[in-house]
Scaffold this motif. Sequence first.
Motif, PDB file in Angstrom:
ATOM      1  N   SER A  67      -1.108   3.545  -8.144  1.00  0.00           N
ATOM      2  CA  SER A  67      -0.376   2.019  -7.480  1.00  0.00           C
ATOM      3  C   SER A  67      -0.719   2.387  -6.374  1.00  0.00           C
ATOM      4  CB  SER A  67       0.969   2.497  -7.532  1.00  0.00           C
ATOM      5  OG  SER A  67       1.986   1.118  -6.972  1.00  0.00           O
ATOM      6  N   ALA A  68      -1.198   3.488  -5.561  1.00  0.00           N
ATOM      7  CA  ALA A  68      -1.682   3.923  -4.085  1.00  0.00           C
ATOM      8  C   ALA A  68      -3.134   3.510  -4.089  1.00  0.00           C
ATOM      9  CB  ALA A  68      -1.219   5.346  -3.560  1.00  0.00           C
TER      10      ALA A  68
ATOM     11  N   VAL B 216       1.002  -1.117  -0.073  1.00  0.00           N
ATOM     12  CA  VAL B 216      -0.531  -0.158   0.018  1.00  0.00           C
ATOM     13  C   VAL B 216       1.163   1.534  -0.026  1.00  0.00           C
ATOM     14  CG1 VAL B 216      -2.016   1.004   1.008  1.00  0.00           C
ATOM     15  CG2 VAL B 216      -1.833  -1.424   1.412  1.00  0.00           C
ATOM     16  N   PRO B 217       1.319   1.880  -0.731  1.00  0.00           N
ATOM     17  CA  PRO B 217       2.006   2.664  -0.816  1.00  0.00           C
ATOM     18  C   PRO B 217       1.345   4.218  -0.566  1.00  0.00           C
ATOM     19  CG  PRO B 217       2.304   1.464  -3.159  1.00  0.00           C
ATOM     20  CD  PRO B 217       1.292   1.133  -2.596  1.00  0.00           C
ATOM     21  N   PRO B 218       1.999   5.379  -0.186  1.00  0.00           N
ATOM     22  CA  PRO B 218       1.641   6.545   0.294  1.00  0.00           C
ATOM     23  C   PRO B 218       0.810   7.182  -0.640  1.00  0.00           C
ATOM     24  CG  PRO B 218       4.376   6.824   0.151  1.00  0.00           C
ATOM     25  CD  PRO B 218       3.862   5.248  -0.176  1.00  0.00           C
ATOM     26  N   MET B 219      -0.838   7.629  -0.156  1.00  0.00           N
ATOM     27  CA  MET B 219      -0.857   8.521  -1.547  1.00  0.00           C
ATOM     28  C   MET B 219       0.043   9.961  -1.650  1.00  0.00           C
ATOM     29  SD  MET B 219      -4.101   7.580  -2.001  1.00  0.00           S
ATOM     30  CE  MET B 219      -5.120   9.186  -2.794  1.00  0.00           C
TER      31      MET B 219
ATOM     32  N   ARG C  44      -5.055   0.243  -1.480  1.00  0.00           N
ATOM     33  CA  ARG C  44      -6.329   0.222  -1.012  1.00  0.00           C
ATOM     34  C   ARG C  44      -7.342  -0.485  -1.390  1.00  0.00           C
ATOM     35  NH1 ARG C  44      -2.883   4.060  -0.494  1.00  0.00           N
ATOM     36  NH2 ARG C  44      -3.028   5.257   1.519  1.00  0.00           N
TER      37      ARG C  44
END
Length: 333
Positions: free
Chosen positions: A280-281, A176-179, A285
């Motif tokens: 990706s983010a 879960v990459p950061p926004m 999610r």
Amino acid sequence: MPDPLLPESPLPELRFRTYRGEEDIPAIAELLSASFAANGDMIHVDLEELRVESRHWTNVDLAQDMVLGLVGERLVARSMLTWANTNDGTARHYQSWGDIHPEWRRRGIGRAMWQRNIERLASIAAGHRFAGSRFLSVPWLRGGDVGGAVLAEQLGYRRVRVYHHMTRSTLDDIDVPPMPPGLEVRAVTEADLQAIWEAIVEAFRDHFGAWDTSEESYRAWIEHPATDPSLMVVAFDGDEVAGGIHDEIHAGENEAQGYLRGWTDPVYVRRPWRRRGLASALMGRALLLLRERGMTSAQLDVDTENENRAPTLYERHGFVTDRLATEWHRPLV
């Protein structure tokens, strides 16, 4: 005299008629289920989905342009047609679909229906004033439909695109990459749906393909049984929709196939927010949300030539290709 709206039957026991309304939908659902299974697809055909679609089809007169093939009272074949402009508005696709029960394939039924569609679409196109390119199109020919691909070539169509169906076999180890800075994911309400629809239309304007973006299409999306705002992962920049992924859970499909699998489709990012890691983010999610709702795997469809390199993104998130579909075109002059 033969009915000009109907193909000539290639079999003495087969008769064609046009669609009579929602009373035909249960038989259509049964036919589609058998056809999809024979083509290696795992799609579950939902009666309510078919009803919603039938109420909101545009650029088609179902009473003329959905043709049913019956042996006795058994539905063994169906075809239909419509038309739509490409996403960038530069071309118009005159589209044809058909399904034949596996027990009745290789008997000339598909050719008869398809040839009728070609003639009917050419007649419709002759009444249009459109300055762009025009094509006869089969927008989604399933990879397992070998006979359909052979017939497409025989009728002068050429394959122009390949789509992959991809699955993620587990929902473990989700990244879960950061926004991106300035963006947030928040709960979607019904009041957001019009803006979200407009964002999808805008985001796909530079993508390949033709699809209906009319008010009727919006209503069909709103009324579709799988459209659930609580499963939408949407990024907002203030009041602006930047992009999103809409999870879907099809209970009938999961029961029929014996798995707990959700869809992460569509995936869209508007131009001002691209190349910042947003897709990706959102994917991380969206996968987490499916897991929270009890799913154990995920799936999506993707254009393999997507200019934003979408297949690479999905592979990074653990998706692998398990089957394909193709799009076929024939110039309409």
